[in-house]
Design a protein around this motif. Structure first.
Motif, PDB file in Angstrom:
ATOM      1  N   TYR A 168       0.828  -1.205   0.000  1.00 37.93           N
ATOM      2  CA  TYR A 168       0.000   0.000   0.000  1.00 37.93           C
ATOM      3  C   TYR A 168       0.863   1.256   0.000  1.00 37.93           C
ATOM      4  CZ  TYR A 168      -3.127   3.637   1.745  1.00 37.93           C
ATOM      5  OH  TYR A 168      -3.820   4.814   1.905  1.00 37.93           O
ATOM      6  N   ALA A 169       1.932   1.259   0.781  1.00 34.94           N
ATOM      7  CA  ALA A 169       2.819   2.421   0.819  1.00 34.94           C
ATOM      8  C   ALA A 169       3.472   2.654  -0.540  1.00 34.94           C
ATOM      9  CB  ALA A 169       3.885   2.227   1.896  1.00 34.94           C
ATOM     10  N   LEU A 170       3.911   1.586  -1.205  1.00 37.20           N
ATOM     11  CA  LEU A 170       4.538   1.736  -2.509  1.00 37.20           C
ATOM     12  C   LEU A 170       3.546   2.159  -3.590  1.00 37.20           C
ATOM     13  CD1 LEU A 170       6.931  -1.356  -2.533  1.00 37.20           C
ATOM     14  CD2 LEU A 170       7.592   1.040  -2.344  1.00 37.20           C
ATOM     15  N   ALA A 171       2.281   1.824  -3.402  1.00 36.98           N
ATOM     16  CA  ALA A 171       1.286   2.116  -4.431  1.00 36.98           C
ATOM     17  C   ALA A 171       0.606   3.467  -4.232  1.00 36.98           C
ATOM     18  CB  ALA A 171       0.223   1.009  -4.457  1.00 36.98           C
ATOM     19  N   LYS A 172       0.355   3.882  -2.979  1.00 38.30           N
ATOM     20  CA  LYS A 172      -0.507   5.032  -2.735  1.00 38.30           C
ATOM     21  C   LYS A 172       0.147   6.174  -1.957  1.00 38.30           C
ATOM     22  CE  LYS A 172      -4.078   3.358  -4.827  1.00 38.30           C
ATOM     23  NZ  LYS A 172      -4.525   3.971  -6.110  1.00 38.30           N
TER      24      LYS A 172
ATOM     25  N   SER B  73      -4.461   0.033  -8.881  1.00 36.74           N
ATOM     26  CA  SER B  73      -5.731   0.230  -9.576  1.00 36.74           C
ATOM     27  C   SER B  73      -6.871   0.629  -8.642  1.00 36.74           C
ATOM     28  CB  SER B  73      -6.116  -1.054 -10.326  1.00 36.74           C
ATOM     29  OG  SER B  73      -6.307  -2.133  -9.421  1.00 36.74           O
ATOM     30  N   TYR B  74      -6.597   0.717  -7.342  1.00 34.53           N
ATOM     31  CA  TYR B  74      -7.659   1.089  -6.405  1.00 34.53           C
ATOM     32  C   TYR B  74      -7.922   2.590  -6.539  1.00 34.53           C
ATOM     33  CZ  TYR B  74     -10.463   0.990  -2.163  1.00 34.53           C
ATOM     34  OH  TYR B  74     -11.497   1.068  -1.271  1.00 34.53           O
ATOM     35  N   PRO B  75      -9.196   3.047  -6.549  1.00 33.69           N
ATOM     36  CA  PRO B  75      -9.503   4.468  -6.767  1.00 33.69           C
ATOM     37  C   PRO B  75      -8.906   5.363  -5.686  1.00 33.69           C
ATOM     38  CG  PRO B  75     -11.456   3.110  -7.051  1.00 33.69           C
ATOM     39  CD  PRO B  75     -10.407   2.211  -6.478  1.00 33.69           C
ATOM     40  N   ASP B  76      -8.189   6.388  -6.116  1.00 34.15           N
ATOM     41  CA  ASP B  76      -7.613   7.340  -5.176  1.00 34.15           C
ATOM     42  C   ASP B  76      -8.681   8.196  -4.503  1.00 34.15           C
ATOM     43  OD1 ASP B  76      -5.016   6.504  -5.719  1.00 34.15           O
ATOM     44  OD2 ASP B  76      -4.789   7.900  -7.393  1.00 34.15           O
ATOM     45  N   GLU B  77      -9.816   8.373  -5.178  1.00 40.96           N
ATOM     46  CA  GLU B  77     -10.866   9.222  -4.609  1.00 40.96           C
ATOM     47  C   GLU B  77     -11.394   8.664  -3.291  1.00 40.96           C
ATOM     48  OE1 GLU B  77     -10.768   8.051  -7.629  1.00 40.96           O
ATOM     49  OE2 GLU B  77     -10.433   9.843  -8.874  1.00 40.96           O
ATOM     50  N   ILE B  78     -11.516   7.328  -3.205  1.00 39.70           N
ATOM     51  CA  ILE B  78     -12.015   6.716  -1.971  1.00 39.70           C
ATOM     52  C   ILE B  78     -11.032   6.935  -0.833  1.00 39.70           C
ATOM     53  CG2 ILE B  78     -12.690   4.537  -0.904  1.00 39.70           C
ATOM     54  CD1 ILE B  78     -13.604   3.578  -3.620  1.00 39.70           C
ATOM     55  N   ILE B  79      -9.750   6.798  -1.132  1.00 38.65           N
ATOM     56  CA  ILE B  79      -8.720   6.990  -0.105  1.00 38.65           C
ATOM     57  C   ILE B  79      -8.688   8.447   0.337  1.00 38.65           C
ATOM     58  CG2 ILE B  79      -6.237   6.857   0.347  1.00 38.65           C
ATOM     59  CD1 ILE B  79      -6.109   4.514  -1.583  1.00 38.65           C
ATOM     60  N   GLN B  80      -8.791   9.381  -0.615  1.00 40.31           N
ATOM     61  CA  GLN B  80      -8.788  10.798  -0.260  1.00 40.31           C
ATOM     62  C   GLN B  80     -10.000  11.154   0.589  1.00 40.31           C
ATOM     63  OE1 GLN B  80      -6.445  12.919  -0.622  1.00 40.31           O
ATOM     64  NE2 GLN B  80      -5.090  11.780  -2.000  1.00 40.31           N
ATOM     65  N   ALA B  81     -11.165  10.581   0.267  1.00 41.00           N
ATOM     66  CA  ALA B  81     -12.363  10.841   1.059  1.00 41.00           C
ATOM     67  C   ALA B  81     -12.204  10.314   2.481  1.00 41.00           C
ATOM     68  CB  ALA B  81     -13.574  10.210   0.382  1.00 41.00           C
ATOM     69  N   ALA B  82     -11.583   9.149   2.626  1.00 36.58           N
ATOM     70  CA  ALA B  82     -11.347   8.604   3.962  1.00 36.58           C
ATOM     71  C   ALA B  82     -10.383   9.481   4.750  1.00 36.58           C
ATOM     72  CB  ALA B  82     -10.812   7.177   3.845  1.00 36.58           C
ATOM     73  N   ARG B  83      -9.363  10.000   4.083  1.00 37.61           N
ATOM     74  CA  ARG B  83      -8.431  10.892   4.772  1.00 37.61           C
ATOM     75  C   ARG B  83      -9.109  12.169   5.227  1.00 37.61           C
ATOM     76  NH1 ARG B  83      -3.630  10.049   0.276  1.00 37.61           N
ATOM     77  NH2 ARG B  83      -2.810   8.051   1.088  1.00 37.61           N
ATOM     78  N   LEU B  84     -10.000  12.712   4.402  1.00 35.35           N
ATOM     79  CA  LEU B  84     -10.723  13.929   4.797  1.00 35.35           C
ATOM     80  C   LEU B  84     -11.624  13.682   5.994  1.00 35.35           C
ATOM     81  CD1 LEU B  84     -11.689  15.376   1.278  1.00 35.35           C
ATOM     82  CD2 LEU B  84      -9.926  16.221   2.846  1.00 35.35           C
TER      83      LEU B  84
END
Length: 291
Positions: free
Chosen positions: A110-114, A178-189
């Protein structure tokens, strides 16, 4: 005036359909031939497990023996060596290795990908280089280190060298890319931490990749003979491949019927596990781009 006879030719769609059928037939013939070639050793193993010693190496091959000798071979296999204990040891070793590999590889991937941090390309290059190092290369220094620590002839000595899997990091990194960055950004917010994002959001969607790697890992370590042969001398700790060596007798020779029966017993769990997880395995391979 007499007109020349026209030559009847099949229409274009019919010709294309015929070519497709021929190509599919050729492809399936090649695949069936490869499957038969790969299955021949297993067929020989199964037939040898039910044959008497005199019929195993006959010049003519028979799928079904003239005299059924399966009960005697399986009874001899179970009485010659503690196969059930070997199966339990294999389950403990493979399960322990897989659990630690997932706990280590998933956050790293996960760290290497995102995550963006200095040196990420260098670390990923080191992961790729790690795939090129054979398992046997560090065996001598590892053996010396384990001897100094006094952990030889233990479950830990069989599992520890494989806790870090660079193949798992590479496989999961390909999936997480390939996992959507938008979902991760929303979780961070929303104030969700990175570890919580990994284990509560990303991992539930990564089960196909986890299933694919689990099959790779379990098959590799279930069939591993090299490392257990080096670090284990106690019969009670022997894994299935190491336990198969107990069927060899220097004076009487090997009992090939019992050997085939024992091989059938220790191969059956892998076949059953693969049949249960085959859909997840195929999905994980296709979704991670490993073809």
């Amino acid at each position: 005036m007499h007109q020349p006879a026209t030559i009847l030719r099949p229409s274009a769609p019919v010709a294309i359909r015929i070519r497709r059928l021929v190509s599919l037939a050729l492809v399936h013939a090649v695949l069936i031939g490869g499957a038969v070639f790969m299955l021949l050793p297993f067929v020989f193993m199964l037939t040898s497990a039910i044959k008497p010693p005199g019929e195993i190496f006959e010049a003519t091959f028979r799928l079904w023996p003239r005299q059924f000798y399966g009960w005697q071979n399986f009874d001899s296999a179970l009485s010659t060596a503690p196969l059930l204990r070997f199966l339990l040891n294999g389950l403990i070793v493979c399960g322990g290795i897989l659990i630690v590999q997932l706990l280590v590889a998933i956050p790293c991937a996960y760290a290497l990908a995102k995550l963006k941090f200095p040196g990420r390309p260098v670390l990923f290059s080191l992961v790729l280089l790690g795939l090129c190092i054979p398992v046997q290369a560090p065996s001598l220094p590892l053996y010396i280190a384990f001897a100094e620590l006094g952990i030889l002839n233990t479950y830990l000595s069989m599992m520890m060298p494989f806790f870090l899997s660079v193949f798992a990091i590479f496989l999961f990194r390909q999936f997480f890319k390939s996992y959507p960055d938008e979902i991760i950004q929303a979780a961070r917010l929303d104030g969700v931490g990175e570890f919580e994002i990994v284990w509560r959001i990303v991992v539930p969607s990564a089960w196909p990749a986890i299933a694919a790697f689990s099959i790779f890992s379990v098959v590799a370590h279930w069939n591993d003979l090299y490392w257990p042969l080096i670090v284990v001398s106690d019969t009670k700790l022997a894994t299935p491949p190491l336990g198969m060596m107990y069927f060899a007798d220097s004076e009487l020779g090997s009992n090939y019927g019992a050997l085939a029966a024992g091989a059938t017993i220790i191969t059956a769990p892998l076949v059953i596990a693969f049949l249960i997880a085959r859909r997840h395995f195929i999905a994980g391979i296709t979704m991670t781009g490993i073809k």
